[in-house]
Design a protein around this motif. Structure first.
Motif, mmCIF file in Angstrom:
data_model
loop_
_atom_site.group_PDB
_atom_site.id
_atom_site.type_symbol
_atom_site.label_atom_id
_atom_site.label_comp_id
_atom_site.label_asym_id
_atom_site.label_seq_id
_atom_site.Cartn_x
_atom_site.Cartn_y
_atom_site.Cartn_z
ATOM 1 N N UNK A 162 -63.413 26.887 38.295
ATOM 2 C CA UNK A 162 -64.170 26.621 37.076
ATOM 3 C C UNK A 162 -65.427 25.794 37.333
ATOM 4 N N UNK A 163 -65.476 25.111 38.476
ATOM 5 C CA UNK A 163 -66.591 24.216 38.762
ATOM 6 C C UNK A 163 -66.521 22.915 37.992
ATOM 7 N N UNK A 164 -65.372 22.657 37.366
ATOM 8 C CA UNK A 164 -65.177 21.446 36.578
ATOM 9 C C UNK A 164 -63.972 20.674 37.101
ATOM 10 N N UNK A 165 -63.689 19.540 36.461
ATOM 11 C CA UNK A 165 -62.539 18.729 36.846
ATOM 12 C C UNK A 165 -61.248 19.515 36.616
ATOM 13 N N UNK A 166 -60.316 19.342 37.560
ATOM 14 C CA UNK A 166 -59.042 20.067 37.471
ATOM 15 C C UNK A 166 -58.216 19.540 36.297
ATOM 16 N N UNK A 167 -57.719 20.471 35.497
ATOM 17 C CA UNK A 167 -56.869 20.116 34.367
ATOM 18 C C UNK A 167 -55.551 20.858 34.449
ATOM 19 N N UNK A 168 -54.493 20.166 34.095
ATOM 20 C CA UNK A 168 -53.151 20.766 34.071
ATOM 21 C C UNK A 168 -52.309 19.983 33.085
ATOM 22 N N UNK A 169 -51.528 20.704 32.297
ATOM 23 C CA UNK A 169 -50.663 20.077 31.296
ATOM 24 C C UNK A 169 -51.464 19.200 30.323
ATOM 25 N N UNK A 170 -52.660 19.686 30.003
ATOM 26 C CA UNK A 170 -53.441 19.012 28.975
ATOM 27 C C UNK A 170 -54.168 17.765 29.417
ATOM 28 N N UNK A 171 -54.257 17.484 30.715
ATOM 29 C CA UNK A 171 -54.993 16.295 31.141
ATOM 30 C C UNK A 171 -55.739 16.560 32.438
ATOM 31 N N UNK A 172 -56.764 15.744 32.657
ATOM 32 C CA UNK A 172 -57.512 15.826 33.901
ATOM 33 C C UNK A 172 -56.807 15.007 34.971
ATOM 34 N N UNK A 173 -56.765 15.564 36.179
ATOM 35 C CA UNK A 173 -56.077 14.898 37.282
ATOM 36 C C UNK A 173 -57.087 14.188 38.169
ATOM 37 N N UNK A 174 -56.671 13.004 38.640
ATOM 38 C CA UNK A 174 -57.538 12.156 39.442
ATOM 39 C C UNK A 174 -56.927 11.915 40.822
ATOM 40 N N UNK A 175 -57.730 11.281 41.688
ATOM 41 C CA UNK A 175 -57.314 11.074 43.081
ATOM 42 C C UNK A 175 -55.984 10.328 43.182
ATOM 43 N N UNK A 176 -55.802 9.312 42.356
ATOM 44 C CA UNK A 176 -54.575 8.518 42.447
ATOM 45 C C UNK A 176 -53.344 9.294 41.976
ATOM 46 N N UNK A 177 -53.549 10.434 41.341
ATOM 47 C CA UNK A 177 -52.420 11.265 40.922
ATOM 48 C C UNK A 177 -51.856 12.084 42.079
ATOM 49 N N UNK A 178 -52.655 12.301 43.118
ATOM 50 C CA UNK A 178 -52.209 13.175 44.212
ATOM 51 C C UNK A 178 -52.163 12.475 45.561
ATOM 52 N N UNK A 179 -52.918 11.380 45.735
ATOM 53 C CA UNK A 179 -52.888 10.657 47.006
ATOM 54 C C UNK A 179 -51.570 9.917 47.173
#
Length: 636
Positions: A162-179
């Motif tokens: 999409x060229x935009x911030x990744x969204x899943x389950x109705x929210x945008x995911x950030x670095x601290x969510x996956x690191x």
């Protein structure tokens, strides 16, 4: 009415031609991918001469010389090693924090002061174009997962669809969510950490990294801190999948290789094209000599040229630190000569060629002397490296005193090691109670007759220490510390705290207990003892210790035109006369019979240029200390 058949005929012809062209193009692409790494890759890497400090100008100067002097000898890759995104300023170093250049999505981008063509969002694309214009392929070094800098900044994750911030389950995911902060790179703990490669957001982050590298024109990726003691099979598997889906072939390499076993390598070889099986190799004789045993193990396991990513995969003995070099971990560029003498350099190049390791030269091309040039471009060695087969250690040799390479006066001892949890050799651990209200974890396999006491460690439930992020507590549920004794607070760890170079290390080491995945272990129901940090399992391996080893080795290989290659290696501090019987060659080379009394071999030794003419029964030569002899035999 009259024109319709002509138009129809024209359209049919046009469509047929168009489809045929597409098939040809697709077929060419398919063949190119299928032939990826069909022989051990060969090229130049900036690490041994520049450590992390190489600039765009220095890199391109070396690349031009590779194109001019080495390309015709099969050296086709030029690789920028690690930290091309780190600013070269006071305070910056190998494991410093806060000096990296990242984009809005937390991805590494080149330091614009060292890589001026990267300004304006161009990344390394301009460098790649120049390299491609030289007829070479462009490679970069990358680290595991995510940078600590991106994690601390909590950057958004790019969704490349999409060229935009990744969204899943109705929210945008950030670095601290996956690191995964608790899985920091063992030798660069302030620099990088694993990401959750099983989550959609974690995969989106990895996909955005490698798509960007592809957009830059990268042809080779050296992926560090994901193999050996730092094994992250989830990340390797997903990166391999991403690379497989790109529009052009990207060679996939893994590093480093401390504690790697053939069993571990078999879990990744089909996903990659080359993978390190040693720690860093530098210009010391101890480093060169340490490669003989591990090479034998991987040859015996049939891992040389096994199935790889869209082609083959190759066990990698690391770069060739020859010529003009720097020092490991240094903040300065090339400033000294190689410490290996000429015989030791020939031994290294001969071993690397006989075991078909990738050949990645590390010296500064601007200071390439004739002696080094002749070693790394020796036509016989390059022929062996690319086209030989049946490469294996040859045990049927003797030294002047009559001792054979086989074991003499050997004894056995148990050593702690790490291997894949799928390896049957990892099963042998169990719990047992003691009379002191303590429980132990014990290894009971491979005990000698009459030996009743197993190897045991004491279990201790780790306490949750202040400052530990509660989000990561679930990583340690069911995990224990393992202590040397029931009283001392000294816990077993499974990974080094700094990058290993040429120094010896203990695969398992005891240090002050802490809340650290490196020291967390889980005893599984199948009898394996799994480390939380690496995902590897502990094993106690029997090894033979030779009380009278005589320091001689040999390797054989078959040439593509019927030649037989035999290399003698003298690891001793003094000269040794080494010998072999021609009739013993049949024991190493399938389908060959040298028992016939009329079998004759014409023989030449490569390094001395000596012609032995016809050899019938045996071959003998004096090999200098730390040196080698390479024979080319044509037998009838």
């Amino acid at each position: 009415m009259i024109m319709r058949p002509c138009i129809g005929s024209f359209l049919v012809t046009f469509l047929f031609s168009f489809l045929l062209q597409r098939v040809v193009i697709f077929g060419a692409r398919f063949r190119a991918v299928k032939e990826q790494a069909w022989s051990p890759p060969r090229g130049w890497n900036s690490y041994d001469s520049f450590c992390w400090t190489v600039s765009e100008e220095e890199f391109l100067q070396n690349a031009r010389l590779v194109a001019q002097r080495l390309r015709t000898h099969g050296y086709e890759y030029v690789v920028v090693d690690y930290l091309w995104y780190r600013r070269k300023v006071n305070g910056a170093g190998v494991d410093s924090l806060g000096f990296d250049v990242i984009d809005e999505w937390g991805r590494m981008i080149p330091d614009p002061d060292r890589w001026p063509s990267s300004r304006g969002g161009k990344g390394l694309s301009e460098v790649a174009k120049i390299v491609h214009g030289m007829g070479l392929k462009f490679g970069i070094h990358v680290m595991r997962g995510m940078s600590t800098q991106a994690f601390n900044a909590n950057t958004p994750i790019l969704d490349i669809t999409t060229g935009k911030a990744y969204e899943e389950n109705g929210r945008k995911w950030l670095a601290k969510d996956v690191g995964i902060k608790e899985r920091a790179c063992a030798w660069m703990q302030h620099g990088f950490m694993s990401v959750n490669a099983k989550s959609g957001a974690g995969r989106a982050f990895l996909r955005s990294l490698y798509q960007q590298y592809a957009d830059w024109g990268v042809d080779f990726v050296k992926h560090d801190c994901v193999f050996g003691e730092d094994l992250d099979l989830d990340e390797i598997s997903y990166v391999s999948k991403v690379l497989s889906g790109l529009n052009h072939s990207v060679l996939y390499s893994l590093s480093p290789g401390t504690s790697v076993t053939p069993a571990m390598a078999k879990s990744v070889n089909g996903l990659v094209n080359m993978y390190r099986i040693t720690g860093d190799d530098w210009d010391t004789w101890g480093d060169v000599a340490s490669h003989f045993d591990i090479s034998r193990e991987f040859s015996a396991a049939n891992m040389i040229g096994a199935q790889g990513l869209h082609g083959k995969s190759w066990p990698d003995l690391d770069m060739l630190p020859l010529g003009w070099l720097t020092n490991a971990g240094s903040n300065e560029g090339p400033h000294r000569k190689c410490n290996l003498n000429i015989d030791e350099q020939r031994t290294q190049m001969t071993l690397w060629s006989m075991v078909k390791s990738p050949l990645m030269f590390g010296g500064d091309m601007r200071q390439l002397d004739d002696t080094t040039f002749k070693i790394i471009t020796n036509p016989t060695l390059l022929e062996i490296n690319s086209f030989s087969s049946n490469n294996k250690e040859f045990p049927y040799i003797t030294s002047q005193n009559g001792l054979e390479l086989k074991d003499h006066g050997s004894s056995e001892t148990l050593t702690f090691g790490l291997t894949s949890c799928h390896d049957s050799k990892a099963r042998g651990w169990s719990a047992r109670a003691t009379g002191l209200d303590l429980e132990q974890v014990c290894w009971k396999r491979n005990l000698s007759e009459g030996q009743n006491d197993p190897f045991c460690l004491y279990k201790k439930q780790p306490l949750l220490l202040p400052g530990v992020d509660m989000r990561y507590k679930h990583h340690y549920d069911g995990k224990v510390h393992l202590l040397e004794t029931g009283r001392l607070e000294s816990c077993l760890g499974a990974s080094p705290n700094q990058k290993l170079t040429s120094k010896e290390f203990e695969r398992g080491s005891f240090s002050t207990c802490r809340w650290d995945a490196n020291q967390m272990w889980q005893l599984n129901a199948n009898g394996t003892l799994e480390n939380s940090y690496s995902g590897l399992c502990a094993s106690m391996n029997k090894i033979k210790v030779n009380s009278g080893t005589n320091g001689i080795r040999a390797w054989t290989a078959s040439g593509r035109n019927g030649e037989i290659y035999v290399a003698f290696f003298n690891l001793n501090p003094s000269n040794v006369v080494m010998s072999m019987k021609i009739s013993d060659l049949g024991k190493a080379l399938p389908g060959k019979n040298f028992e016939n009394a009329y079998a004759l071999c014409k023989c030449r030794e490569e390094w001395s240029g000596k012609d032995f003419f016809v050899v019938k029964e045996s071959l003998s030569i004096e090999v200098v200390s730390h040196g080698c002899a390479l024979f080319i035999l044509n037998c009838s």
